[in-house]
Design an enzyme around this catalytic site. Structure first.
Site, PDB file in Angstrom:
ATOM      1  N   ASP A   1       0.501  -1.206  -0.041  1.00 64.56           N
ATOM      2  CA  ASP A   1      -0.120  -0.023  -0.131  1.00 64.56           C
ATOM      3  C   ASP A   1       0.721   1.134   0.103  1.00 64.56           C
ATOM      4  O   ASP A   1       0.654   2.397  -0.741  1.00 64.56           O
ATOM      5  CB  ASP A   1      -1.095   0.490   1.278  1.00 64.56           C
ATOM      6  CG  ASP A   1      -2.213  -1.064   1.367  1.00 64.56           C
ATOM      7  OD1 ASP A   1      -2.044  -1.359   0.212  1.00 64.56           O
ATOM      8  OD2 ASP A   1      -2.928  -1.058   1.611  1.00 64.56           O
TER       9      ASP A   1
ATOM     10  N   GLU B   1       3.889   1.776  -1.549  1.00 66.29           N
ATOM     11  CA  GLU B   1       3.688   2.076  -2.491  1.00 66.29           C
ATOM     12  C   GLU B   1       3.528   2.799  -3.855  1.00 66.29           C
ATOM     13  O   GLU B   1       3.468   3.870  -3.758  1.00 66.29           O
ATOM     14  CB  GLU B   1       5.155   1.465  -2.956  1.00 66.29           C
ATOM     15  CG  GLU B   1       5.620   1.135  -4.243  1.00 66.29           C
ATOM     16  CD  GLU B   1       6.945   1.983  -4.678  1.00 66.29           C
ATOM     17  OE1 GLU B   1       6.902   2.189  -3.573  1.00 66.29           O
ATOM     18  OE2 GLU B   1       6.893   2.245  -5.815  1.00 66.29           O
TER      19      GLU B   1
ATOM     20  N   SER C   1     -35.392  -8.329 -17.918  1.00 65.56           N
ATOM     21  CA  SER C   1     -35.387  -9.238 -16.454  1.00 65.56           C
ATOM     22  C   SER C   1     -35.157 -10.286 -16.422  1.00 65.56           C
ATOM     23  O   SER C   1     -35.597 -10.799 -17.284  1.00 65.56           O
ATOM     24  CB  SER C   1     -36.735  -8.330 -16.060  1.00 65.56           C
ATOM     25  OG  SER C   1     -37.781  -8.882 -16.767  1.00 65.56           O
ATOM     26  N   LEU C   2     -35.821 -10.820 -15.450  1.00 65.28           N
ATOM     27  CA  LEU C   2     -35.291 -12.094 -15.425  1.00 65.28           C
ATOM     28  C   LEU C   2     -36.540 -13.132 -14.403  1.00 65.28           C
ATOM     29  O   LEU C   2     -37.060 -12.069 -13.466  1.00 65.28           O
ATOM     30  CB  LEU C   2     -33.892 -12.691 -14.375  1.00 65.28           C
ATOM     31  CG  LEU C   2     -32.679 -12.509 -14.425  1.00 65.28           C
ATOM     32  CD1 LEU C   2     -31.872 -12.500 -13.657  1.00 65.28           C
ATOM     33  CD2 LEU C   2     -31.974 -13.286 -16.188  1.00 65.28           C
TER      34      LEU C   2
ATOM     35  N   LYS D   1     -26.773 -15.642  -8.333  1.00 65.82           N
ATOM     36  CA  LYS D   1     -27.423 -14.079  -8.788  1.00 65.82           C
ATOM     37  C   LYS D   1     -26.760 -13.442  -7.086  1.00 65.82           C
ATOM     38  O   LYS D   1     -27.237 -13.637  -6.302  1.00 65.82           O
ATOM     39  CB  LYS D   1     -29.140 -14.694  -8.716  1.00 65.82           C
ATOM     40  CG  LYS D   1     -29.849 -13.541  -8.596  1.00 65.82           C
ATOM     41  CD  LYS D   1     -31.168 -13.309  -9.392  1.00 65.82           C
ATOM     42  CE  LYS D   1     -31.784 -12.470  -9.313  1.00 65.82           C
ATOM     43  NZ  LYS D   1     -31.344 -11.753  -9.035  1.00 65.82           N
TER      44      LYS D   1
ATOM     45  N   ASP E   1     -26.425 -10.385  -4.663  1.00 68.56           N
ATOM     46  CA  ASP E   1     -27.452  -9.388  -4.453  1.00 68.56           C
ATOM     47  C   ASP E   1     -27.205  -7.491  -4.814  1.00 68.56           C
ATOM     48  O   ASP E   1     -27.082  -7.091  -3.833  1.00 68.56           O
ATOM     49  CB  ASP E   1     -28.084  -9.822  -3.205  1.00 68.56           C
ATOM     50  CG  ASP E   1     -29.755  -9.275  -2.547  1.00 68.56           C
ATOM     51  OD1 ASP E   1     -30.251  -8.860  -3.899  1.00 68.56           O
ATOM     52  OD2 ASP E   1     -29.932  -9.695  -1.813  1.00 68.56           O
TER      53      ASP E   1
ATOM     54  N   ARG F   1     -30.475   0.285 -13.784  1.00 63.10           N
ATOM     55  CA  ARG F   1     -30.794  -0.007 -14.882  1.00 63.10           C
ATOM     56  C   ARG F   1     -32.218   0.403 -15.397  1.00 63.10           C
ATOM     57  O   ARG F   1     -32.924   0.709 -16.124  1.00 63.10           O
ATOM     58  CB  ARG F   1     -31.361  -1.653 -14.348  1.00 63.10           C
ATOM     59  CG  ARG F   1     -32.299  -2.888 -15.128  1.00 63.10           C
ATOM     60  CD  ARG F   1     -32.360  -3.954 -14.222  1.00 63.10           C
ATOM     61  NE  ARG F   1     -33.431  -4.489 -15.900  1.00 63.10           N
ATOM     62  CZ  ARG F   1     -35.091  -4.528 -15.650  1.00 63.10           C
ATOM     63  NH1 ARG F   1     -35.203  -4.277 -13.953  1.00 63.10           N
ATOM     64  NH2 ARG F   1     -35.147  -5.513 -15.689  1.00 63.10           N
TER      65      ARG F   1
ATOM     66  N   TYR G   1     -21.729  -9.276 -15.952  1.00 61.16           N
ATOM     67  CA  TYR G   1     -22.630 -10.694 -16.366  1.00 61.16           C
ATOM     68  C   TYR G   1     -22.809 -10.173 -17.395  1.00 61.16           C
ATOM     69  O   TYR G   1     -23.847 -11.779 -18.206  1.00 61.16           O
ATOM     70  CB  TYR G   1     -23.873 -10.784 -15.285  1.00 61.16           C
ATOM     71  CG  TYR G   1     -24.873  -9.976 -15.391  1.00 61.16           C
ATOM     72  CD1 TYR G   1     -25.619 -10.088 -15.705  1.00 61.16           C
ATOM     73  CD2 TYR G   1     -24.787  -8.920 -13.763  1.00 61.16           C
ATOM     74  CE1 TYR G   1     -26.739  -8.548 -15.976  1.00 61.16           C
ATOM     75  CE2 TYR G   1     -25.817  -8.923 -14.043  1.00 61.16           C
ATOM     76  CZ  TYR G   1     -27.587  -7.973 -14.724  1.00 61.16           C
ATOM     77  OH  TYR G   1     -28.106  -7.280 -14.796  1.00 61.16           O
TER      78      TYR G   1
ATOM     79  N   LYS H   1     -27.775 -19.851 -17.732  1.00 59.25           N
ATOM     80  CA  LYS H   1     -28.294 -19.141 -19.298  1.00 59.25           C
ATOM     81  C   LYS H   1     -27.675 -19.924 -20.384  1.00 59.25           C
ATOM     82  O   LYS H   1     -26.935 -20.708 -20.057  1.00 59.25           O
ATOM     83  CB  LYS H   1     -27.357 -18.136 -19.236  1.00 59.25           C
ATOM     84  CG  LYS H   1     -27.578 -16.294 -17.970  1.00 59.25           C
ATOM     85  CD  LYS H   1     -27.082 -15.390 -18.340  1.00 59.25           C
ATOM     86  CE  LYS H   1     -27.128 -14.520 -17.197  1.00 59.25           C
ATOM     87  NZ  LYS H   1     -26.071 -13.422 -16.442  1.00 59.25           N
TER      88      LYS H   1
ATOM     89  N   CYS I   1     -33.256 -12.861  40.389  1.00 60.16           N
ATOM     90  CA  CYS I   1     -33.182 -12.203  41.557  1.00 60.16           C
ATOM     91  C   CYS I   1     -34.103 -10.906  42.099  1.00 60.16           C
ATOM     92  O   CYS I   1     -33.335 -10.274  43.604  1.00 60.16           O
ATOM     93  CB  CYS I   1     -31.927 -12.573  41.609  1.00 60.16           C
ATOM     94  SG  CYS I   1     -30.497 -11.510  41.255  1.00 60.16           S
TER      95      CYS I   1
HETATM   96  O1  D41 Z   1     -26.398 -11.470 -10.493  1.00 70.60           O
HETATM   97  C1  D41 Z   1     -27.088 -11.207 -10.847  1.00 70.60           C
HETATM   98  N1  D41 Z   1     -27.575 -10.432 -10.091  1.00 70.60           N
HETATM   99  C2  D41 Z   1     -27.276 -11.441 -12.751  1.00 70.60           C
HETATM  100  C3  D41 Z   1     -28.567 -10.547 -12.648  1.00 70.60           C
HETATM  101  C4  D41 Z   1     -26.381 -12.494 -13.274  1.00 70.60           C
HETATM  102  N2  D41 Z   1     -25.913 -12.971 -12.659  1.00 70.60           N
HETATM  103  N3  D41 Z   1     -27.450 -11.661 -14.323  1.00 70.60           N
HETATM  104  C5  D41 Z   1     -28.377 -11.611 -15.305  1.00 70.60           C
HETATM  105  N4  D41 Z   1     -29.092 -11.722 -16.119  1.00 70.60           N
HETATM  106  C6  D41 Z   1     -29.666 -11.042 -17.182  1.00 70.60           C
HETATM  107  C7  D41 Z   1     -29.710 -11.194 -18.264  1.00 70.60           C
HETATM  108  C8  D41 Z   1     -29.596 -12.634 -18.749  1.00 70.60           C
HETATM  109  C9  D41 Z   1     -30.806 -10.555 -18.558  1.00 70.60           C
HETATM  110  C10 D41 Z   1     -28.648 -10.887 -19.275  1.00 70.60           C
HETATM  111  C11 D41 Z   1     -29.107 -10.547 -13.869  1.00 70.60           C
HETATM  112  C12 D41 Z   1     -29.755 -10.149 -14.880  1.00 70.60           C
HETATM  113  N5  D41 Z   1     -29.744 -10.114 -16.753  1.00 70.60           N
HETATM  114  C13 D41 Z   1     -31.084  -9.162 -14.594  1.00 70.60           C
HETATM  115  N6  D41 Z   1     -30.367  -8.003 -13.191  1.00 70.60           N
HETATM  116  C14 D41 Z   1     -31.096  -7.327 -12.453  1.00 70.60           C
HETATM  117  C15 D41 Z   1     -32.281  -7.418 -13.833  1.00 70.60           C
HETATM  118  C16 D41 Z   1     -31.764  -8.577 -14.527  1.00 70.60           C
END
Ligand code: D41
Length: 675
Positions: free
Chosen positions: A36, A38, A85-86, A121, A123, A142, A231, A296, A417
């Protein structure tokens, strides 16, 4: 405009490149390339040049990660390629349906397997980061998927996001999508600071991440421990586009982005299920929150053929884990008294399924926490249970407060007590002042004395201790040694055989060690490590008893508070007779040789991190302590050495940055053998 010497221009470029590279090594690869100190030196040199020649400054300079002038509002950004969205799946059957739908659409017969990319996934908050000619140009939330907000200034402060793409094959236009999140330890540190400053704490890492991105003042965002994992991509122009999702992630990694460590390609839905089970089992050990797995279809041509419905792709799905937060009702609060008299409020909840188990109790910690939450009996509350930690109440849902909700009143008298409950200046904890007169404290003291890391009395569990005290068979730990068969078999549910076994265990436990015995006494603030230090420094029980505050303070790690507790303990007229009775009953140990060669590691502090494979961590710690070393939980400049096993993370990183010697478990074993 001043003429800038050519060597300054070159030096400036070099510093920028080097610092960006060190940054990448530290924040993306988790593998620092320089200490750190350096890094700070190079940064100061860069800033000095920018001060003298402001015209050199470009937005990709690592000095620009500290944030700039505050905005009045965020402007809107239209996503050229919508951010989809997913869809969610909550069960294995829903996953099997997902797989079948995909196979049907692309005419795979049921014996053929689809290849999926699996990833945790995260959060956090989904964002888009746009690069033109390799330079970060714009970042956006987003939003609703079509329109988001421009958060470029905030995103520039996140060190794991490159300001300039690295390597070959840089597309003319590249829009990276990813999740910005706050790692758990950063979140805990941030909340600790907020609490100390009397500010509101964040409810969870996701809210903290989203809130940090919504700051109009990027200087505030710069102080927040945020990271991004890439991602997927949106716009991609002028470059060789890979053929699959998995290859695309590898490419993003090469361009300088952080990619999740656990991404994996699998064949078929059964392997997806195995992946889910595996991640569910390591979820608590990850240093960030995840709420499920994203699957996916790996091949981009197949993704295109599958297309999307409404706003979600047909080729992806999120398989959710059981939630770690749920709503329920606070039915009542009880106050429990611990070994040191600490009075802890415990919430009785309407049972709720959260984090994979049914939860009926949660800790409320202390009076400050109750005030901070502003929670009343009858309130709807959010409970959180992550991993094996005690469930917590994170929030009261105020708009659901029923009429007649009762405030929680902290008792002024001990519920066991009736002695006064007092709270010392500056302490969060309130305590019963009854000492060993308090039945609750007596019971807890005996449970501690009998516990595994203390005297290790097999078969003397919590319920039995309660029964022994409630039936007036014992009043203190010393009375354990007067127990006899007749007394025990008269207890309800105590068979002759169990009673004999218990007496036998008490007999066996009499052979102990000085550190274990000191720990067993339950002196406040004297944990295992301090007990070991006391034993190593004083050698005998009599020397510890005779020690003055000043003598105690001469020992490393014994501060004024611990020293006071130790002296108070042995000065208390109730305690010394108990200690003497225990010794008279035949409890014994070997005194510790004070000569230097028996304690070759005296004065050294060691840190253990990662998994130990041959010996257990507790064993490694015991061995090091036997030779006089102190084993600490965190790395600092005073650390002598770090033992790192598989999975070591930030502690190892810090040791390397501080240039502290690092040993493998194997080298530790070899080293110990030479002592
Ligand atoms: O880690 C995540 N939260 C995550 C979100 C992920 N690993 N992959 C994602 N892939 C997608 C698509 C398939 C639509 C490209 C996502 C999300 N979408 C996503 N996050 C919030 C809405 C959608």
């Amino acid at each position: 405009m001043p003429i800038i010497p050519e060597e300054t221009v070159q030096r400036y470029q070099r510093l920028k490149d080097d610092l960006n590279q060190h940054n990448h090594a530290y924040y993306v690869l988790d593998d620092p390339s320089i200490p750190d100190s350096e890094y700070d030196r190079l940064m100061r040199e860069l800033q000095a040049i920018e001060q003298d020649f402001p015209s050199l400054l470009t937005p990709d300079s690592p000095s620009q990660r500290v944030g700039g002038v505050a905005l009045d509002s965020f402007s809107q950004v239209v996503h050229t390629v919508p951010m989809l969205s997913l869809d969610n799946a909550f069960s294995d059957t829903e996953m099997v349906d997902f797989d079948r739908r995909i196979k049907d659409r692309i005419n795979l017969d049921s014996s053929q397997q689809m290849i999926y990319a699996c990833e945790p996934k995260l959060d956090g908050a989904a964002v888009s980061v746009l690069y033109k000619a390799g330079l970060l140009e714009r970042a956006a939330t987003r939003g609703d998927g079509s329109v988001g907000e421009d958060i470029t200034a905030n995103v520039r402060t996140i060190k794991s996001i490159p300001l300039r793409l690295q390597g070959e094959n840089i597309p003319d236009i590249l829009e990276v999508r990813g999740e910005i999140y706050m790692p758990k330890d950063g979140f805990n540190r941030l909340n600790q600071k907020a609490k100390q400053a009397g500010e509101k704490a964040f409810v969870n890492p996701r809210n903290a991440a989203a809130g940090s991105l919504r700051q109009l003042d990027s200087k505030i965002t710069a102080t927040r421990p945020l990271e991004m994992c890439a991602y997927s991509v949106g716009q991609f122009e002028g470059g060789d586009k890979p053929n699959s999702h998995f290859q695309m992630l590898q490419m993003l990694g090469q361009l300088g982005f952080k990619i999740n460590q656990h991404i994996k390609q699998v064949e078929g839905i059964d392997d997806c299920e195995d992946y889910y089970q595996h991640l569910a089992s390591i979820r608590d050990q990850l240093d960030y929150d995840i709420d499920g797995i994203v699957y996916k279809v790996n091949d981009f041509r197949l993704q295109e053929r599958l297309g999307f419905v409404a706003k979600a792709p047909r080729w992806a799905i999120a398989r959710k884990f059981p939630a770690q937060e749920e709503m329920t009702r606070l039915l009542d609060v009880e106050f429990q008294v611990g070994r040191t008299g600490a009075v802890t409020p415990v919430a009785r909840l309407e049972p709720v399924f959260v984090g994979g188990v049914t939860v009926g109790n949660a800790t409320l910690h202390n009076a400050d926490e109750i005030n901070r939450l502003g929670v009343c009996i009858g309130d709807t509350v959010i409970v959180r249970r992550a991993g094996d930690v005690i469930p917590q109440i994170v929030k009261a849902v105020l708009d659901k407060r029923p009429e007649g909700a009762q405030p929680i009143i902290f008792p002024e008298r001990c519920p066991v007590c009736q002695s006064a409950v007092k709270r010392a200046e500056g302490e969060a904890v309130a305590r019963c002042t009854g000492g060993l007169f308090c039945g609750a404290q007596t019971k807890e003291a005996i449970k501690h004395y009998a516990s595994r890391k203390a005297m290790d009395i097999d078969g003397l569990g919590d319920k039995l201790v309660d029964a022994l005290v409630d039936n007036d068979l014992i009043y203190s730990v010393a009375d354990l040694y007067d127990l006899n068969l007749e007394g025990l078999v008269n207890l309800e549910r105590m068979a002759q055989k169990s009673a004999e076994n218990l007496l036998q265990s008490i007999e066996v436990s009499k052979q102990t060690t000085l550190p274990k015995f000191l720990y067993s006494l339950g002196i406040r603030e004297v944990g295992e490590a301090t007990a070991q230090t006391l034993a190593n420094n004083f050698g005998t029980l009599d020397a510890v008893i005779a020690a003055s505050i000043d003598q105690l303070l001469e020992i490393d790690d014994v501060g004024p508070i611990v020293a006071r507790h130790i002296v108070d303990f042995f000065n208390n007229p109730d305690n010394l007779p108990i200690v003497e009775a225990i010794v008279a009953a035949g409890v014994q140990w070997k005194d510790i040789d004070q000569s230097a060669d028996s304690l070759p590691l005296k004065g050294q502090t060691w840190v253990l991190t990662g998994t130990m494979e041959t010996m257990s961590r507790a064993e490694a710690k015991d061995r090091l302590q036997e030779f006089g070393a102190k084993v600490a939980g965190s790395v600092s400049a005073k650390t002598h050495a770090v033992v790192a096993g598989p999975g070591a993370g930030s502690k190892l990183k810090k040791a390397q940055a501080l240039e502290i010697q690092v040993l493998s478990e194997q080298s530790l074993i070899e080293f110990l053998a030479t002592l």
